[in-house]
Design an enzyme around this catalytic site. Structure first.
Site, PDB file in Angstrom:
ATOM      1  N   ASN A  78       0.688   4.015  -2.807  1.00 13.81           N
ATOM      2  CA  ASN A  78       0.882   5.592  -2.662  1.00 13.81           C
ATOM      3  C   ASN A  78       1.896   6.359  -3.257  1.00 13.81           C
ATOM      4  O   ASN A  78       1.651   7.406  -3.932  1.00 13.81           O
ATOM      5  CB  ASN A  78       0.701   5.883  -1.274  1.00 13.81           C
ATOM      6  CG  ASN A  78      -0.909   5.669  -0.778  1.00 13.81           C
ATOM      7  OD1 ASN A  78      -1.406   4.911  -1.310  1.00 13.81           O
ATOM      8  ND2 ASN A  78      -1.207   6.482   0.432  1.00 13.81           N
ATOM      9  N   LYS A 112       0.865  -0.997  -0.037  1.00 15.67           N
ATOM     10  CA  LYS A 112       0.041  -0.220   0.006  1.00 15.67           C
ATOM     11  C   LYS A 112       0.741   1.227  -0.032  1.00 15.67           C
ATOM     12  O   LYS A 112       0.401   2.224  -0.654  1.00 15.67           O
ATOM     13  CB  LYS A 112      -1.013  -0.003   1.136  1.00 15.67           C
ATOM     14  CG  LYS A 112      -1.673   1.367   1.580  1.00 15.67           C
ATOM     15  CD  LYS A 112      -2.654   1.724   0.196  1.00 15.67           C
ATOM     16  CE  LYS A 112      -3.639   2.704   0.023  1.00 15.67           C
ATOM     17  NZ  LYS A 112      -3.611   3.921   0.525  1.00 15.67           N
TER      18      LYS A 112
HETATM   19  C1  6PG Z   1      -5.853   5.761  -1.411  1.00 18.04           C
HETATM   20  C2  6PG Z   1      -5.183   6.910  -1.089  1.00 18.04           C
HETATM   21  C3  6PG Z   1      -5.456   7.217   0.267  1.00 18.04           C
HETATM   22  C4  6PG Z   1      -5.294   8.759   0.699  1.00 18.04           C
HETATM   23  C5  6PG Z   1      -3.626   9.171   0.636  1.00 18.04           C
HETATM   24  C6  6PG Z   1      -3.574  10.765   0.523  1.00 18.04           C
HETATM   25  O1  6PG Z   1      -5.179   4.713  -1.770  1.00 18.04           O
HETATM   26  O2  6PG Z   1      -6.979   5.641  -1.112  1.00 18.04           O
HETATM   27  O3  6PG Z   1      -3.887   6.881  -1.147  1.00 18.04           O
HETATM   28  O4  6PG Z   1      -4.750   6.223   0.998  1.00 18.04           O
HETATM   29  O5  6PG Z   1      -6.142   9.659   0.143  1.00 18.04           O
HETATM   30  O6  6PG Z   1      -2.871   8.679   1.661  1.00 18.04           O
HETATM   31  O7  6PG Z   1      -2.311  10.849   0.602  1.00 18.04           O
HETATM   32  P1  6PG Z   1      -1.492  12.388   0.919  1.00 18.04           P
HETATM   33  O8  6PG Z   1      -2.542  12.929   1.962  1.00 18.04           O
HETATM   34  O9  6PG Z   1      -0.151  11.963   1.410  1.00 18.04           O
HETATM   35  O10 6PG Z   1      -1.452  12.811  -0.360  1.00 18.04           O
END
Ligand code: 6PG
Length: 472
Positions: free
Chosen positions: A189, A185
């Site tokens: 990201n 995961k």
């Molecule tokens: C997901 C997103 C989720 C989240 C991010 C935002 O896979 O659904 O990645 O986990 O929206 O973590 O990350 P930032 O705040 O670091 O941009």
């Protein structure tokens, strides 16, 4: 619900938690819920649950009592200390064999630590990435679980029912031991950061370079989304460009402060890529550019006296648009390539035993980085599980190389116009470095040996060597 209690529990009724509970319940599972703030639980029970088989516990003892034994419960609370706090409060009410699934964006080293602590108490633990935001949690996210296979099998019917499905295949699978799920995961990201930066750079080139308005950009990204760039992030970008601001009537994107925030998962990806010496420059640059966006006031000041070339593109606009589209697709391939090469390294370093074909398969739906390209990524790892880099896959390598000249042109144009495009540049340099049989690292080795007697290896003989570079 069976006579013995609910099939699964969930702690943390934020938007993601509430939606995931409704999703599981809609698939016929009985769910017990708990939230630290009782009003939130009550509000959820009163307004959202309806006829679904969902029961609420208003304290942890009551909540745990609602669950069928051995218990399985999901935590959807903010990553970091809140996870440890909930675990501490929960432990007195659990029994050996009970399973806790942390579905937050926890750092993988925290997951390893918690795994050990809970194992010592005969409790089972899984770290599971969940992607897809609010909508995904409700209608089918991509789920990235790690832990023991036995525990995965225990909850697989629930996870597989709740996950997104592509061509009948659920976007969830057992990924590997300990923190394998949270690691996957995290890299998801990191790729998300890289893709978002590349898309943002194309937006800047088309906005400042071609002077296109959001109204003009929307159909371009919409068309791209119907071609090889087809992906969730391009789809939402096209939609964002159509949205007007309720307050001013302007395009909303133009009213948003240009400071990108981050919760840290992209930065964690870069950190660990550096630790494993994996090299993820497009992702690294994406993190750096979010940081630089934060210097808004400094940028506003410096913009008054640090000058550069005119950003207006003087050439063939239609041709440039096609080049940008191709450059973005090449960048997209390289970003997945960097993320998956990191996973390949991490799998060996941390003994995860990752199956990258399975990773690509579960990323095809539900998650933020879902893209048509992942079908080719999957095929690439199916053909060769130990592929060192996606660009070495015959098909994807060809796709990249057929766009390489356009990527180079776009980078040149960005340089000429003085528009920052470090994601595209890093992507191109990554490709150029990866395809270079010879790099200038020999000089770096000579310098290290010169000033620090760090020694070097030779091309023509084994062993390590040191030279006295200057006469005393
Ligand atoms: C997901 C997103 C989720 C989240 C991010 C935002 O896979 O659904 O990645 O986990 O929206 O973590 O990350 P930032 O705040 O670091 O941009």
């Amino acid at each position: 619900m069976s006579n013995q209690g609910c099939d699964i529990g969930l702690i943390g009724l934020g938007t993601m938690g509430r939606n995931f509970v409704l999703n599981m319940a809609d698939h016929g599972f009985a769910v017990a819920v708990y939230n630290r703030t009782a009003e939130k639980t009550k509000d959820f029970m009163d307004h959202e649950v309806g006829a679904r088989t969902i029961q609420a516990g208003y304290d942890l003892q009551e909540f745990v009592g609602l669950l069928r034994r051995p218990r399985a419960l999901i935590l959807l609370v903010a990553a970091g200390d809140p996870v440890d706090a909930v675990l501490r409060e929960l432990l007195p009410w659990l029994e050996p064999g009970d399973l806790i699934i942390d579905a937050g964006n926890s750092h993988f080293t925290d997951t390893n630590r918690r795994f050990k602590i809970l194992a010592a108490k005969n409790l089972k633990f899984m770290g599971m990435g969940i992607s897809g935001g609010e909508a995904g949690a409700r209608s089918g996210p991509s789920l990235m679980p790690g832990g023991s296979r036995e525990m995965y099998d225990r909850v697989a019917p629930i996870l597989e029912a709740a996950a997104a499905h592509i061509n009948g295949e659920p976007c969830v699978t057992y990924l590997g031991p300990r923190s394998a799920g949270h690691y996957v995961k995290m890299v998801h990201n990191g790729i998300e950061y890289g893709l978002m930066e590349l898309i943002a750079e194309t937006y800047d080139l088309l906005k400042r370079g071609l002077g296109l308005t959001p109204a003009e950009l929307a159909p371009i990204y919409d068309r791209w989304n119907r071609e090889e760039l087809n992906s969730f992030l391009i789809e939402i970008t096209a939609k964002i460009f159509t949205r007007r601001d309720d307050r001013t009537g302007q395009f909303l994107v133009e009213m948003i402060l240009d400071k990108a925030k981050q919760k840290g998962t992209g930065r964690w990806t870069s950190w660990d890529a550096m630790d494993l010496q994996a090299g993820t420059p497009t992702i690294d640059v994406a993190v750096v550019m979010r940081d630089m966006s934060g210097y808004k006031e400094e940028r506003e000041n410096s913009a008054r006296f640090l000058t550069g070339p005119s950003p207006i593109f003087p050439g063939d606009r239609e041709r440039f648009l096609g080049q940008v589209q191709n450059a973005l697709y090449a960048g997209m391939i390289a970003t997945y390539a960097q993320g998956l090469a990191l996973l390949q390294k991490a799998s060996t370093a941390y003994d995860y035993g990752l199956d990258l074909e399975a990773v690509a398969r579960i990323w095809r739906g539900g998650c933020i980085i879902r893209a048509a390209l992942l079908e080719d990524v999957r095929t690439a790892y199916k053909a060769r599980a130990d592929l060192p880099n996606l660009i070495m896959d015959p098909r994807l390598g060809k796709e990249f190389m057929s766009r390489e000249a356009d990527l180079r042109e776009v980078v040149k144009t960005a340089v000429t116009l003085g528009l920052p495009a470090p994601g595209l540049m890093a992507t191109l340099s990554y490709f150029d470095a990866y395809r270079s049989a010879v790099l200038p690292a020999n000089l770096i080795q000579a310098q290290r040996d010169f000033f620090g007697a760090h020694t070097y290896e030779r091309l023509d003989a084994p062993g390590t060597f040191h030279t006295q570079w200057e006469e005393d």
